[in-house]
Design a protein around this motif. Structure first.
Motif, short mmCIF file in Angstrom:
data_model
loop_
_atom_site.label_atom_id
_atom_site.label_comp_id
_atom_site.label_asym_id
_atom_site.label_seq_id
_atom_site.Cartn_x
_atom_site.Cartn_y
_atom_site.Cartn_z
N THR A 1 33.87 13.12 63.03
CA THR A 1 32.17 13.00 63.07
C THR A 1 31.53 12.25 64.24
O THR A 1 32.14 11.72 64.88
CB THR A 1 32.45 12.49 61.57
N MET A 2 30.17 12.99 64.40
CA MET A 2 29.35 12.50 65.23
C MET A 2 28.35 12.03 64.79
O MET A 2 27.56 12.87 63.64
CB MET A 2 28.71 13.83 66.85
N THR B 1 25.49 6.91 66.53
CA THR B 1 25.01 6.02 66.84
C THR B 1 26.85 5.67 66.77
O THR B 1 26.79 5.98 68.18
CB THR B 1 24.52 4.16 65.53
N THR B 2 27.34 5.45 65.45
CA THR B 2 28.87 4.70 66.32
C THR B 2 29.70 5.72 66.74
O THR B 2 30.76 5.11 67.40
CB THR B 2 29.17 3.44 65.17
N GLN B 3 29.21 6.80 66.59
CA GLN B 3 30.41 7.91 66.43
C GLN B 3 29.65 9.18 67.64
O GLN B 3 30.57 10.36 67.48
CB GLN B 3 31.11 8.63 65.17
N GLY B 4 28.82 8.58 68.18
CA GLY B 4 27.65 9.08 70.01
C GLY B 4 27.15 10.00 69.09
O GLY B 4 26.81 10.74 67.38
N GLY B 5 26.70 11.49 69.71
CA GLY B 5 26.28 12.49 69.12
C GLY B 5 24.45 12.57 70.04
O GLY B 5 23.87 12.62 69.78
N VAL B 6 24.30 11.74 70.87
CA VAL B 6 23.32 11.30 71.71
C VAL B 6 23.27 11.33 73.33
O VAL B 6 22.32 11.37 73.43
CB VAL B 6 22.61 9.81 71.13
N SER B 7 24.77 12.11 73.93
CA SER B 7 24.63 12.40 74.47
C SER B 7 25.10 13.28 75.22
O SER B 7 26.26 13.91 75.62
CB SER B 7 26.14 11.18 75.42
N VAL B 8 23.80 13.90 75.41
CA VAL B 8 24.33 16.12 75.45
C VAL B 8 25.06 15.79 77.23
O VAL B 8 25.09 15.22 78.30
CB VAL B 8 22.81 16.57 76.10
N ASN C 1 20.99 13.36 60.56
CA ASN C 1 22.75 13.95 59.88
C ASN C 1 24.10 13.00 60.91
O ASN C 1 23.69 12.85 62.09
CB ASN C 1 22.67 15.62 59.24
N THR C 2 24.46 14.72 60.72
CA THR C 2 25.57 14.12 61.65
C THR C 2 26.21 15.69 61.95
O THR C 2 26.33 16.84 61.54
CB THR C 2 26.68 14.19 60.43
N ILE C 3 27.20 15.79 63.44
CA ILE C 3 28.00 16.75 63.31
C ILE C 3 29.33 16.53 62.82
O ILE C 3 30.05 15.91 63.21
CB ILE C 3 28.01 17.15 65.01
N VAL C 4 29.92 17.49 61.66
CA VAL C 4 31.46 17.21 61.70
C VAL C 4 32.64 18.50 62.14
O VAL C 4 31.88 19.20 61.64
CB VAL C 4 31.99 17.14 59.75
N ILE C 5 33.64 18.98 62.77
CA ILE C 5 34.28 18.98 63.05
C ILE C 5 35.88 19.04 62.39
O ILE C 5 36.33 18.16 62.71
CB ILE C 5 34.44 19.58 64.47
N ASN D 1 23.83 22.95 69.02
CA ASN D 1 22.56 22.88 68.89
C ASN D 1 21.86 22.53 68.21
O ASN D 1 21.44 23.64 67.32
CB ASN D 1 22.24 24.09 70.51
N ALA D 2 22.62 21.51 67.46
CA ALA D 2 21.84 22.02 66.04
C ALA D 2 21.16 19.86 65.68
O ALA D 2 21.94 19.14 65.18
CB ALA D 2 22.70 21.93 64.47
N ALA D 3 19.65 19.75 66.31
CA ALA D 3 19.13 18.57 65.95
C ALA D 3 19.73 17.74 64.57
O ALA D 3 19.73 16.76 64.38
CB ALA D 3 18.11 18.71 66.52
N ALA D 4 19.31 18.16 63.58
CA ALA D 4 19.69 17.67 62.76
C ALA D 4 20.98 17.95 62.27
O ALA D 4 20.84 17.89 60.39
CB ALA D 4 19.25 19.18 61.35
N GLY D 5 22.01 18.82 62.68
CA GLY D 5 23.29 18.41 62.38
C GLY D 5 24.32 20.02 62.19
O GLY D 5 22.99 20.99 61.69
N LEU D 6 25.12 19.77 62.08
CA LEU D 6 25.76 21.24 61.38
C LEU D 6 27.04 20.33 60.94
O LEU D 6 27.80 19.96 61.83
CB LEU D 6 25.74 21.85 62.51
N THR D 7 28.18 21.73 59.97
CA THR D 7 29.42 21.34 60.07
C THR D 7 30.44 22.58 61.23
O THR D 7 29.44 23.91 60.99
CB THR D 7 29.65 21.12 59.01
N VAL D 8 31.30 22.01 61.39
CA VAL D 8 32.01 23.45 62.44
C VAL D 8 33.19 22.89 61.69
O VAL D 8 33.74 22.23 61.70
CB VAL D 8 32.48 23.43 63.68
N THR D 9 33.63 24.41 61.39
CA THR D 9 35.36 24.67 60.02
C THR D 9 35.80 25.59 61.46
O THR D 9 36.02 26.04 62.13
CB THR D 9 35.14 25.27 59.55
#
Length: 178
Positions: A131-132, A135-142, A87-91, A57-65
């Motif tokens: 990564t989300m 665009t090309t790697q998702g991140g827009v479909s809740v 930005n992006t979401i990175v796990i 739940n971070a519209a501006a992206g986040l990193t999960v380790t």
């Protein structure tokens, strides 16, 4: 409520139980809160996140380790809960030197000729993050963009996922090495 059973009676009921107190507590703790909201960079832990659904739940992206993979069998599921606006979401794995992800992610391209593409992370690779990117790697479909990581052994994560790629974008692998 007072319990009037004797120790011998209690022992007779639980005789044969092989679960440890830690295992019983872990199960009970997980059931207390099955969904966790992540709104900032987070190092997930077994105690707070294992076998739960983590909403991103971070519209501006986040990193999960992820925690260190040791073969616990624990699962960590991450579901997009807020559309990325920047930005992006990175796990990623905690150990970028030795730890690897194995598995696959299904990309569904939402252009007029909807197609699906399967991306793989294989043992011979050095994949340690997904990564989300909006665009090309998702991140827009809740609810439709998700990944599940299972701790399958020392330095090994099994990953499964699915993401939707918006119109006017072409799918790209979400897997990379740090």
């Amino acid at each position: 409520v007072a319990i009037s059973a004797t120790p011998a009676e209690i022992n007779a009921v639980v005789h044969g139980t092989t679960a440890t107190a830690a295992e019983i507590n872990k199960y009970c703790d997980e059931s207390a809160k099955a969904v966790v909201s992540l709104t900032a960079n987070t190092s997930v832990t077994q105690a707070n996140h294992a076998n739960k659904v983590c909403m991103l739940n971070a519209a501006a992206g986040l990193t999960v380790t992820l925690p260190e993979a040791t073969g616990t069998g624990d699962k960590y599921k991450f579901v997009l809960g807020t559309v990325l606006t920047s930005n992006t979401i990175v796990i990623k794995t905690a150990d970028a030197t030795n730890c690897h992800m194995l598995g696959h992610a299904l990309a569904i391209d939402l252009d007029s000729a909807t197609t699906a593409v399967m991306y793989q992370a294989v043992l011979a690779s050095t994949i340690d993050k997904v990564t989300m990117n909006r665009t090309t790697q998702g991140g827009v479909s809740v609810g439709c963009d998700w990944y599940e990581f299972t701790d399958i052994g020392t330095d090994r994560w099994l990953v499964e996922g699915r993401f939707l790629v918006p119109t006017n974008s072409n799918p790209a692998t979400p897997f990379a090495s740090t």
